[in-house]
Enzyme design. Structure first.
Site, PDB file in Angstrom:
ATOM      1  N   THR A   1      -5.676  -2.210   3.000  1.00  0.00           N
ATOM      2  CA  THR A   1      -5.198  -1.323   4.061  1.00  0.00           C
ATOM      3  C   THR A   1      -6.171  -1.305   5.232  1.00  0.00           C
ATOM      4  OG1 THR A   1      -4.207   0.079   2.366  1.00  0.00           O
ATOM      5  CG2 THR A   1      -4.395   1.002   4.564  1.00  0.00           C
TER       6      THR A   1
ATOM      7  N   TYR B   1       7.573   2.895   0.244  1.00  0.00           N
ATOM      8  CA  TYR B   1       8.803   3.157   0.988  1.00  0.00           C
ATOM      9  C   TYR B   1      10.047   3.200   0.100  1.00  0.00           C
ATOM     10  CZ  TYR B   1      12.501   3.085   4.479  1.00  0.00           C
ATOM     11  OH  TYR B   1      13.602   3.401   5.220  1.00  0.00           O
TER      12      TYR B   1
ATOM     13  N   TYR C   1      -3.435  -0.478  -7.511  1.00  0.00           N
ATOM     14  CA  TYR C   1      -3.916   0.407  -6.441  1.00  0.00           C
ATOM     15  C   TYR C   1      -2.946   1.572  -6.304  1.00  0.00           C
ATOM     16  CZ  TYR C   1      -5.362   1.763  -1.655  1.00  0.00           C
ATOM     17  OH  TYR C   1      -5.779   2.446  -0.540  1.00  0.00           O
TER      18      TYR C   1
ATOM     19  N   ARG D   1      -0.204   7.365   0.844  1.00  0.00           N
ATOM     20  CA  ARG D   1       0.335   6.332   1.725  1.00  0.00           C
ATOM     21  C   ARG D   1       1.669   5.782   1.224  1.00  0.00           C
ATOM     22  NH1 ARG D   1      -2.843   4.071   5.690  1.00  0.00           N
ATOM     23  NH2 ARG D   1      -5.049   4.646   5.706  1.00  0.00           N
TER      24      ARG D   1
ATOM     25  N   LYS E   1      -7.681   0.912  -8.791  1.00  0.00           N
ATOM     26  CA  LYS E   1      -8.297   1.615  -7.673  1.00  0.00           C
ATOM     27  C   LYS E   1      -7.504   2.905  -7.527  1.00  0.00           C
ATOM     28  CE  LYS E   1      -8.956   1.665  -2.676  1.00  0.00           C
ATOM     29  NZ  LYS E   1      -8.703   0.986  -1.374  1.00  0.00           N
TER      30      LYS E   1
ATOM     31  N   ILE F   1     -13.881   0.966  -4.285  1.00  0.00           N
ATOM     32  CA  ILE F   1     -13.403   0.123  -3.194  1.00  0.00           C
ATOM     33  C   ILE F   1     -13.444   1.023  -1.967  1.00  0.00           C
ATOM     34  CG2 ILE F   1     -11.481  -1.198  -2.253  1.00  0.00           C
ATOM     35  CD1 ILE F   1     -10.774  -2.040  -5.076  1.00  0.00           C
TER      36      ILE F   1
END
Length: 291
Positions: free
Chosen positions: A43, A106, A132, A137, A160, A202
């Site tokens: 990202t 999404y 992740y 997000r 992560k 990370i």
């Protein structure tokens, strides 16, 4: 397999194109400063605004510059399983050591959809997978029970976790085993994350302060919690300032304060940080002793 301070690398642009030379210099600096591994095209690397050719070129440049000195965990996730497979195969062909796979965003798959997604990725490519989870997000969250099922796949080796729920570190240890790699995805929470059984982060802040972040991780991994707390206090304002506006704008601005030649360019819809954000970054850099 992966541990310590792992910067989620920014992608420098010059004249609207990937600046490979500056990126390679940046990778070299990260390794010299003690970063334990590298994540290109996550990202923070603005992967959402890179086309496939650029995406794979960034991975290839990172792998070539690292030259086996530290592992490279390439961002490969997508909300299209077929595209994620394509990204993983491309990363594997370019020499990446693992794939960072963000939960599909999404379209908001069910837990069953997540299981099938990772099953197909594991079947299609032998590259180790780091899941992740960043529900802030993606608007998708993976439950402890689902992660435990996915962790049984031979190539799914870690997570992560940017859920912001520290209790999950213990829950994941119990559900997935002590050898399952848990990496923090929130710089400001990493001290607690490590104390509860994490083995690294990370990190966004490691872009700007790689030596301090590496020292912090080494202290945590060595059980030197006093040193770790001191470094947490020194870094905390920077952790906050780098998210005082849309990321990675503040991070690129911070890098330009350390390296005047570092390009601050972002790709729309990302825009430069506000004046207030820049002031916060300036103060945090001074507090950390970086300027």
């Amino acid at each position: 397999m992966f541990r310590g301070s792992i910067p989620a690398l920014v992608t420098p642009f010059r004249d609207e194109a990937f600046d490979e030379g500056r990126f390679r210099d940046f990778v070299e600096w990260q390794i010299a400063e003690g970063s334990h591994a590298l994540v290109p095209v996550g990202t923070t690397g603005e992967s959402a605004t890179l086309d496939a050719e650029e995406h794979y070129r960034v991975i290839a440049a990172c792998v070539a510059q690292a030259a086996g000195r530290v592992p490279v965990i390439a961002g490969c996730g997508s909300n299209n399983t077929a595209v994620a497979i394509q990204n993983m195969k491309a990363a594997e062909a370019r020499g990446a050591d693992a794939a960072l796979i963000v939960l599909p965003y999404y379209n908001r798959p069910s837990q069953d959809g997540l299981i099938r997604h990772f099953e197909l990725l594991a079947e299609a490519c032998s590259l180790p997978i780091v899941v992740y989870n960043v529900p802030g997000r993606t608007v998708t969250d993976i439950t402890v029970e689902t992660l435990a099922r996915i962790a049984k796949l031979p190539t799914v080796i870690g997570i992560k976790d940017a859920s912001g729920n520290l209790a999950r570190v213990s829950a994941h240890r119990l559900a997935c085993g002590e050898d399952f790699v848990q990496l923090s995805g929130n710089d400001d929470m990493t001290l607690g994350f490590m104390a509860m059984g994490g083995v690294g982060a990370i990190s966004v802040t490691a872009n700007v302060a790689p030596r301090l972040c590496a020292d912090f991780q080494n202290a945590c991994l060595g059980g030197d919690w006093g040193t770790a707390l001191h470094l947490q206090d020194r870094l905390y304002p920077l952790h906050a300032a780098l998210f005082s506006d849309a990321s990675p704008g503040p991070t690129k601005y911070a890098l330009s304060r350390i390296f005047p030649d570092f390009p601050q360019a972002l790709r729309l819809p990302m825009s430069p940080p506000s004046e207030a954000s820049r002031r916060a970054v300036d103060a945090a850099l001074a507090h950390a002793g970086l300027v």
